[in-house]
Scaffold this motif. Sequence first.
Motif, PDB file in Angstrom:
ATOM      1  N   THR A  59       3.045 -29.276   1.858  1.00 42.02           N
ATOM      2  CA  THR A  59       2.191 -28.330   1.142  1.00 42.02           C
ATOM      3  C   THR A  59       1.614 -28.941  -0.135  1.00 42.02           C
ATOM      4  N   LEU A  76      11.199 -26.159  10.610  1.00 41.48           N
ATOM      5  CA  LEU A  76      10.155 -25.366  11.259  1.00 41.48           C
ATOM      6  C   LEU A  76      10.234 -23.864  11.002  1.00 41.48           C
ATOM      7  N   ASP A  77      11.281 -23.397  10.341  1.00 38.62           N
ATOM      8  CA  ASP A  77      11.284 -21.997   9.893  1.00 38.62           C
ATOM      9  C   ASP A  77      10.106 -21.731   8.953  1.00 38.62           C
ATOM     10  N   ASN A  78       9.620 -22.786   8.311  1.00 42.51           N
ATOM     11  CA  ASN A  78       8.490 -22.668   7.375  1.00 42.51           C
ATOM     12  C   ASN A  78       7.166 -23.147   7.978  1.00 42.51           C
ATOM     13  N   TYR A  79       7.168 -23.397   9.272  1.00 48.11           N
ATOM     14  CA  TYR A  79       5.974 -23.968   9.915  1.00 48.11           C
ATOM     15  C   TYR A  79       4.746 -23.072   9.748  1.00 48.11           C
ATOM     16  N   GLU A  80       4.894 -21.774  10.027  1.00 51.69           N
ATOM     17  CA  GLU A  80       3.751 -20.858   9.930  1.00 51.69           C
ATOM     18  C   GLU A  80       3.238 -20.779   8.494  1.00 51.69           C
ATOM     19  N   ASN A  81       4.144 -20.811   7.532  1.00 52.16           N
ATOM     20  CA  ASN A  81       3.730 -20.828   6.126  1.00 52.16           C
ATOM     21  C   ASN A  81       2.904 -22.073   5.812  1.00 52.16           C
ATOM     22  N   LEU A  83       1.094 -23.762   7.941  1.00 51.91           N
ATOM     23  CA  LEU A  83      -0.221 -23.607   8.573  1.00 51.91           C
ATOM     24  C   LEU A  83      -1.137 -22.730   7.732  1.00 51.91           C
ATOM     25  N   ASP A  84      -0.586 -21.656   7.173  1.00 50.85           N
ATOM     26  CA  ASP A  84      -1.386 -20.758   6.326  1.00 50.85           C
ATOM     27  C   ASP A  84      -1.949 -21.507   5.121  1.00 50.85           C
ATOM     28  N   LYS A  87      -4.740 -23.939   6.118  1.00 47.65           N
ATOM     29  CA  LYS A  87      -6.016 -23.254   6.361  1.00 47.65           C
ATOM     30  C   LYS A  87      -6.648 -22.779   5.059  1.00 47.65           C
ATOM     31  N   VAL A 223      -5.899 -27.481  12.187  1.00 47.00           N
ATOM     32  CA  VAL A 223      -4.557 -27.755  12.711  1.00 47.00           C
ATOM     33  C   VAL A 223      -4.704 -28.290  14.122  1.00 47.00           C
TER      34      VAL A 223
END
Length: 233
Positions: A59, A76-81, A83-84, A87, A223
């Motif tokens: 990040t 990967l628990d923070n993967y979606e964060n 990606l946000d 973007k 991504v």
Amino acid sequence: MNIGLFGYGKMGKMIEQIAQQRGHAIVAKVDVETEEISFKTMDVAIDFSTPDAAFGNITQCFENNVPVISGTTGWLDNYENALDICKQKQSAFIYASNFSLGVNVFFELNAQLAKMMKGLDQYKASMEEIHHTQKLDAPSGTAITLAEGIIANTEYKEWKLEEQGDKTIPITSKREGMVPGTHTINYESLVDTIEIKHTAHNREGFALGAVIAAEWIKGKTGVFSMKDVLNLN
């Protein structure tokens, strides 16, 4: 191309060697003791750090408009964060559990075989992965990706270590010597067995794939995956 390395262990050193052989410069080597990081000199970052450090590394790069290639597992628990943030900052990102070109072809072969096996209930899927004794996590990230590929294309619902069930893929993890990585998928019935297998001979394939991904992502926004890098979509 100027590359920043996040994580300077065995993989980091091998990536450095291969990147330099391909004409690139390593402008930063970041580990736990690094206090100041010059993001302005980086065209791309390659992260093979630790689970605790990966999300922060990735990040920070996005915040500084540096695209990231990451092969670190366990965060990967923070993967979606991640990606946000990628973007929001209009940066670029590729995560892969394994950057080996051969393994990524194997991922596609695994998915295609799973599609063909769907509905053939007489066959039971299982998996074995073997790695060197220094690898602490089990199963490997590559094994999990393979299991997810089967689950996405069959009636299987989950994977478990050493545990079989009607809708469960059992994964056997072995730690032996200096094995770089061997992954075997089995579909076994009473009358025969179908098997596909990938055997890594050394770590160079993982490092080369990461450098090739870094070359590909430079100048892009979004991504992506190794499917995009290898034109497998």
